[in-house]
Design a protein around this motif. Structure first.
Motif, PDB file in Angstrom:
ATOM      1  N   GLY A  88       0.651  -0.965   0.001  1.00  0.00           N
ATOM      2  CA  GLY A  88       0.350   0.190   0.227  1.00  0.00           C
ATOM      3  C   GLY A  88       1.569   1.216  -0.426  1.00  0.00           C
ATOM      4  O   GLY A  88       2.184   1.734   0.095  1.00  0.00           O
ATOM      5  N   PRO A  89       0.546   2.213   0.316  1.00  0.00           N
ATOM      6  CA  PRO A  89       0.885   3.764   0.081  1.00  0.00           C
ATOM      7  C   PRO A  89       2.041   3.869   0.755  1.00  0.00           C
ATOM      8  O   PRO A  89       2.437   3.630   2.434  1.00  0.00           O
ATOM      9  N   LEU A  90       3.383   4.063   0.191  1.00  0.00           N
ATOM     10  CA  LEU A  90       4.456   4.351   1.598  1.00  0.00           C
ATOM     11  C   LEU A  90       4.403   5.599   1.977  1.00  0.00           C
ATOM     12  O   LEU A  90       4.457   6.717   2.190  1.00  0.00           O
ATOM     13  N   THR A  91       4.562   5.105   3.570  1.00  0.00           N
ATOM     14  CA  THR A  91       5.037   6.254   4.624  1.00  0.00           C
ATOM     15  C   THR A  91       5.709   5.879   5.138  1.00  0.00           C
ATOM     16  O   THR A  91       6.092   7.845   5.454  1.00  0.00           O
ATOM     17  N   LEU A  92       7.498   5.478   5.346  1.00  0.00           N
ATOM     18  CA  LEU A  92       8.277   6.218   5.472  1.00  0.00           C
ATOM     19  C   LEU A  92       9.415   5.345   4.942  1.00  0.00           C
ATOM     20  O   LEU A  92       9.441   3.607   4.312  1.00  0.00           O
ATOM     21  N   MET A  93      10.432   5.485   4.826  1.00  0.00           N
ATOM     22  CA  MET A  93      11.287   5.150   3.969  1.00  0.00           C
ATOM     23  C   MET A  93      12.991   5.347   5.066  1.00  0.00           C
ATOM     24  O   MET A  93      13.163   5.941   5.355  1.00  0.00           O
TER      25      MET A  93
END
Length: 275
Positions: A88-93
């Protein structure tokens, strides 16, 4: 919206511990490392999916494998795309991948300099920029679960504050991570993305075993004695463990508690470097 992260260099050591902590904090996690570490990647995925199964009767997608070389922008773009498709949508790298060869400057070959900077600097740059592009494309609507900002986090080192003999190019690469983190934070603020880095000290990991051996050869110590000698000077009285770093990254920088923090490189070293 669920919390979804990518952790590069996560098959062992600090990266593995960060991935574990993120899972405990409610994240689904994409586990990256080089393709040659696929067996270790799979082990970490099994460990994290066990954590998530224990926490939730109907676990989220959990952990997924994202093999690739962070020094390759196309590999990182592929990692981000696969993570979004599967989680799903990326919130943290978390740009954790790095190497720490020990070579005196006068013995450093052009190839080794390129390799260190390619992984430690360009790798962080690739992770920051490819993740930021994805986050911007998602818009604020993808945020949720108490997190109000997207987050980029990179791996620096105490060597980003004080260069160490025998590790000159490594030190230079980590100084570069500090600068890159500040520049990216300045540019990404308007996109609701914070950018910070963490700076571990002496941490008992396979990477530090290699540093110990390399510095020991230069300074005339047997294997294992450099870690012991350097640890004696730590004000808090011991070398670090990966969980110390994971607490800063997964417990603070990945949480809403850090929403008003950006452009910082935070030391987690037991007091080796005061800043």
């Amino acid at each position: 919206m669920a919390l979804n992260a990518i952790v590069s260099g996560a098959s062992r050591g600090i990266g593995r511990s960060i991935a574990h902590r993120l899972a405990r904090e409610g994240y689904s996690v994409g586990i990256n490392d080089i393709p040659e570490a696929s067996a270790d990647i799979d082990n970490v995925i099994s460990e994290i999916n066990s954590i998530l199964s224990f926490q939730h009767s109907k676990p989220r997608p959990g952990a997924v494998a994202l093999p690739g070389d962070v020094s390759s922008s196309s590999d990182v773009a592929s990692m981000v795309s696969k993570a979004v498709t599967k989680l799903g949508p990326l919130t943290l790298m978390v740009a954790n991948a790095g190497i720490a060869p020990v070579t005196p400057l006068l013995l450093s070959s052009t190839e080794e300099v390129d390799r260190i900077l390619g992984i430690n600097v360009r790798g962080v740059f690739n992770c920051y920029t490819e993740a930021a592009k994805q986050m911007i494309s998602q818009g604020d609507i993808a945020l949720g679960a108490g997190i109000t900002r997207y987050k980029l986090v990179g791996a620096a080192s105490i060597a980003a504050f004080r260069a160490f003999p025998g590790c000159g190019i490594y030190s230079a690469s980590k100084f570069a991570v500090r600068g890159l983190t500040q520049a990216t934070a300045a540019e990404m603020a308007r996109h609701n993305i914070t950018v910070n880095a963490y700076a571990p000290g002496i941490v008992g990991t396979p990477m530090w075993d290699e540093v110990d051996e390399g510095i020991g050869e230069i300074e005339g110590r047997p294997k294992g004695k450099t870690l012991e000698a350097y640890s004696k000077g730590i004000p808090l009285g011991r070398a670090g463990v990966p969980e110390d770093v994971a607490g800063l990254v997964g417990g603070f920088l990945a949480s809403k508690d850090s929403d008003y923090v950006t452009g910082q490189t935070m030391l987690v070293d037991g007091g080796i470097v005061f800043n």
